[in-house]
Structure formats: structure tokens, C-alpha cells
Design an enzyme around this catalytic site. Sequence first.
Site, PDB file in Angstrom:
ATOM      1  N   ASP A   1      -9.470  -5.246 -17.805  1.00 16.00           N
ATOM      2  CA  ASP A   1      -9.062  -3.841 -17.638  1.00 16.00           C
ATOM      3  C   ASP A   1      -8.808  -3.260 -19.034  1.00 16.00           C
ATOM      4  O   ASP A   1      -7.844  -3.628 -19.701  1.00 16.00           O
ATOM      5  CB  ASP A   1      -7.782  -3.795 -16.788  1.00 16.00           C
ATOM      6  CG  ASP A   1      -7.331  -2.386 -16.461  1.00 16.00           C
ATOM      7  OD1 ASP A   1      -7.715  -1.445 -17.194  1.00 16.00           O
ATOM      8  OD2 ASP A   1      -6.577  -2.229 -15.483  1.00 16.00           O
ATOM      9  N   HIS A   2      -9.693  -2.368 -19.445  1.00 16.16           N
ATOM     10  CA  HIS A   2      -9.633  -1.875 -20.815  1.00 16.16           C
ATOM     11  C   HIS A   2      -8.402  -0.986 -21.067  1.00 16.16           C
ATOM     12  O   HIS A   2      -8.072  -0.674 -22.200  1.00 16.16           O
ATOM     13  CB  HIS A   2     -10.925  -1.113 -21.133  1.00 16.16           C
ATOM     14  CG  HIS A   2     -11.292  -1.136 -22.577  1.00 16.16           C
ATOM     15  ND1 HIS A   2     -10.423  -1.561 -23.573  1.00 16.16           N
ATOM     16  CD2 HIS A   2     -12.423  -0.785 -23.231  1.00 16.16           C
ATOM     17  CE1 HIS A   2     -11.016  -1.468 -24.756  1.00 16.16           C
ATOM     18  NE2 HIS A   2     -12.233  -0.993 -24.571  1.00 16.16           N
ATOM     19  N   ARG A   3      -7.719  -0.589 -19.991  1.00 14.72           N
ATOM     20  CA  ARG A   3      -6.486   0.181 -20.192  1.00 14.72           C
ATOM     21  C   ARG A   3      -5.393  -0.705 -20.769  1.00 14.72           C
ATOM     22  O   ARG A   3      -4.469  -0.239 -21.423  1.00 14.72           O
ATOM     23  CB  ARG A   3      -5.979   0.759 -18.860  1.00 14.72           C
ATOM     24  CG  ARG A   3      -6.897   1.808 -18.263  1.00 14.72           C
ATOM     25  CD  ARG A   3      -6.430   2.167 -16.879  1.00 14.72           C
ATOM     26  NE  ARG A   3      -6.428   1.023 -15.969  1.00 14.72           N
ATOM     27  CZ  ARG A   3      -6.021   1.074 -14.701  1.00 14.72           C
ATOM     28  NH1 ARG A   3      -5.579   2.216 -14.202  1.00 14.72           N
ATOM     29  NH2 ARG A   3      -6.069   0.007 -13.935  1.00 14.72           N
TER      30      ARG A   3
END
Length: 523
Positions: free
Chosen positions: A495-497
Amino acid sequence: MSQVVVPDIGDFKEVEVIEVLVKPGDAVAKEQSLVTLESDKATMEIPSPGAGVVKELKIKVGDKVSKGSPILVLDDKSNGEAPPEPKPEKKPEPARAATGSLTVPVPDIGDFKEVEVIELLVKPGDSVNKEQSLITLESDKATMEIPSPAAGTVRELKIKVGDKVSKGAPILVLDSREISKAEAPKPAAAPAAAPSPAPTREPSTRPVPREPREETVSKPHASPSVRKFARELGVELPKVQGSGPKGRILHSDVQAFVKGVLQKVPAPAGAKGGGSLPFNLPAWPEIDFAKFGPIESKPLSRIQKLSGPYLHRNWISIPHVTQFDEADITDLEAFRKAQTVETEKKGFKLTMLAFMIKACVTALKQFPQFNASLDKSGENLIVKKYYHVGVAVDTPGGLVVPVVRDSDRKGVFDIAKELGDISKLARDGKLKPGDMQGGTFSISSLGGIGGTAFTPIINAPEVAILGVSRSAMRPVWDGKQFAPRLLLPLSLSYDHRVIDGATAARFSAFLVSVLSDIRKLIL
Ligand code: CAO
């Protein structure tokens, strides 16, 4: 053929045409609105005096018109009469000179009957000035406010929002401060089929078109029919952006607003083909596949129906990135094979997956943000101090993800045994919901089947998942020569967040190093 002209609009002159609601060739019905006029005090729609077809327009938006100005030429099946004119204005009787209470009635509002009360502008106890607006009435053709005939204090309201009123209906009881001689009301603008003052024994009141009040400065600017349309759809006009002249809200603006709201509504979890999509995408095509050849329709399995919407949600709501890598597991595989003799005797299978789980736990300890979840606000990362690794299991009914709890506290053999047990339970459809909850990280292994890489979907609320593909013997340059090494392809979706690309590459490289050196795994 008849010419339709602007009817008596009271004292208003040079009123701006803000909307032309018909065009040449349009068939119009009697009473259908033709144009909208607007002054700083009133908004009014001019209705057609009869049925017919619009032959020619005589005005355009921005023109200023007065009573008698030609609007259009109507090829009438109609009687060609001029639009209904308001009743001749009669001088109102002066109000009684009195101090005390008086009941304020709805004045003569011309042809309008059973007009809806859309706003109460005062409440009991309020002190009002003469001419202060008391209520707002709205028909489909005009919006008008009823002013107070005298200064005083509101004692009692006789109507409520939603009531339908006609001339004479009591509005409120006013304890008037003083009423000397009520002045004959100044002639006010009369919306189409205009209200006009009528003789009354009560102090004279007369409707005037909506006057700008301080608090109405920011009130939306829209014609009565647009207001009605908005009300029918439950649209709050202040939220609508007007695209008409001076920011005026048009019918099309209300439509666009509703459309926008509908498009923002997330698709229901189960929405599939044909359902509303969360983005502004074209609808799912409905194709008759049988037109192109023989077909058979099979329902999705129960698990597919249950898990599909979650996979869909995760796929569209998590910004996934997948990092690919390869681990040299030559030594590990030799070790695993050596151990299988013993494990087979004990009745369970020792596959690479058990080592993968242990290696992942080692990496998760090193990179705690992978063993974490975003909280509901999306602003805090909940880092977990336990290591429950979910394993994707392919079953005849569909994919399920049972969890190997406390993988950090279990040895490889225990994990291998447990893997055998849970995959059997999964395939037999005997997993309990609790067996699939609480995971902190997942592994999806397709190594037993094949493939070189894939992009697994994160099992939210986890923030990463490791995909494992089939290991293969490849020539690897060792600095002097090519040596045959067993390479295991890894696909880490994150999850790039929560996780940066560099951190993911480091996690992946660390995992590779652990798998490549079994001593690290044991440590
Ligand atoms: N490379 C090469 N061979 C591999 C391997 C790998 N990465 N992983 C497993 N193998 C071998 C095993 O050693 C075993 O070999 P033998 O038959 O010679 O003993 C064979 O492949 C079959 O292994 P397995 O599948 O029975 O066991 P596993 O521990 O590797 O996997 C399980 C268990 C339950 C994860 C697996 O059976 C399964 O269901 N995999 C599918 C998961 C899935 O569908 N993921 C997709 C999710 S996204 O849709």
C-alpha cells in the site's frame, strides 16, 4: 398566428430576460412558461396564453422588456389571446386606525390559489417592522413574499411550511404597536398572472415579489420552476453552482448537480456489471453472448460472491505497487529436501511455504510498517506486535485466507504441520470465520502451480502481501562463471500510502537475503 406580449407586470419596466424557455418549432401548451424575467425584486415566468407552435422569437436573453413588449409569434391552435393580465389594481382601503391585535391575512394574490408556504420568516415573539416580509409563498410561476401591514410583535402563527393558502387565509396574529393610517401600498411588481391588492377590511397587505434581504444576499438565485424542481428532488439550492447570468441556477444546473451526486455515491459492495460504478466510467456492457456462439451460464460460487466485492474494494481503494525480486534458495531447498524425510515420517509435508512464513516474520520484525494497518481515519498507522500470517488457499469453492497465528513463536515444522491442517480444513469447507481473522500480513503462493510473477491484491486492512511463484533453476554469474542456482520469484504488493517504494525494495532485498542464507532464517 398571434403575437404573445409581456403582460402587465405592475410597475416593473425594462426587466431583463434571463431565460428563454422555448425555441422556434417548439409546441407549447397553454400556461407553459415561455420566458423568465427578473428584476432586482422579482423573478417571474411568463406563461403562454394558449397552445400552439412557436413560429418566431422576438426576444433574446439579456433584452430588457416592459409590458406590451413582443415575446414571440405563436402559430396558434390557441385562441391568440394575450397572456392573462392581472386584475386591475384597486386602491386598497386604508387600514383601521387601531392599536391592538390584528390578524394578517393572505392578500389578493391574483389568480393564484392554494399556493404553498415555503418559508416562515418570523416566529412568535419577533418584533416586525412595517413592510417586513413575513412569509414566502411559491407557486410554479412566481415566488413572492408577504409583507407586514404594520409594525408590531408576532403573537401567534396561523400557518406552517407546506400549508396551501389562498387569499384571505390568516397568516398570523400581530400585536401592533401603532397603526395610524395604513398607507395605500405602493404598487408592486406583479408576477405573471400577478397578485394585486384587493379591497380588504383588514389592514392592507399585498404580496410583493421576493425582496432582497440582508440574509438573502447569498441565497440562491433561481426561478420558481427551478426551485420547485430542486425541491422535488430534495436538492438544496445553495449547494448548486449556477451557470446562468449572474450565477443564476438553471434547470440544467440542478440536473447536473444530481448527476454529480449520484456518480460520487460509491457502488454498493456487490455492484458488478450494470451497477453504478464509483467513477465516471461507461456502464458495463450488456452483451448477448449467445449471438456469437453457444454459451452456458454458471453462477459464481458462494465464496466468490462473498469475496469478490472485497477484492474489488481493495483493488480500487488501495494504491498498489508491486515490487519484484528473486531469492536464491538453492541452499534452502537442499535443506528442505533433507528434512522432508523426517517430516514425511511424521505425517506432514514440508514445503517452501513454511520457510517463507518464517522468513517473512523475520522481515516484518525488521520493517514493522509492513505488519500494520491504517486506522479508519487514514491518518494513523496501527503497528501490530503480533505476527499472524494469512495464507491464500485455493479450494474448489474459491479462494480463502486462513491465518497462521503467532508465526513468530512457532518453528518451521509446526508451521508446516499447521499449514497442512488448515489447507485441508479449507478445502473441506470447514474453516470457521475466526480462522480467517486477525491476519497481519499475507502470502499467496502459486509456486506449486507455476508462473514467474504476478501482482497479488492486498488483503485489507493489511498493507502488504507477498506473492510467490514457481522456483526454477537458472544460470547465475558468480563472478567467475555461470552456476546453476534455484531462484524463487517474489512479488511484493504494498500500500503506497503507507510504504514508500524504497522501503519496499529494502524489505524485499532483506527477505531475499534471509531466504538465501538459511542461517539468517534460523536466527
Ligand atoms: N516453487 C516450486 N515448487 C513449489 C513451490 C515453489 N515456489 N511451492 C510449492 N512447490 C511445490 C511443493 O514443493 C509441492 O511439490 P511436491 O508435490 O513435489 O511435494 C508442490 O509444489 C505442491 O505444493 P502445495 O501447493 O501442495 O503446497 P504449498 O505449501 O506450496 O502450498 C497452499 C499450499 C495451500 C498455499 C497451496 O496448495 C495453494 O492453495 N496455493 C494456491 C494459492 C492461491 O490460489 N493463491 C492465489 C491468490 S490470488 O488469486
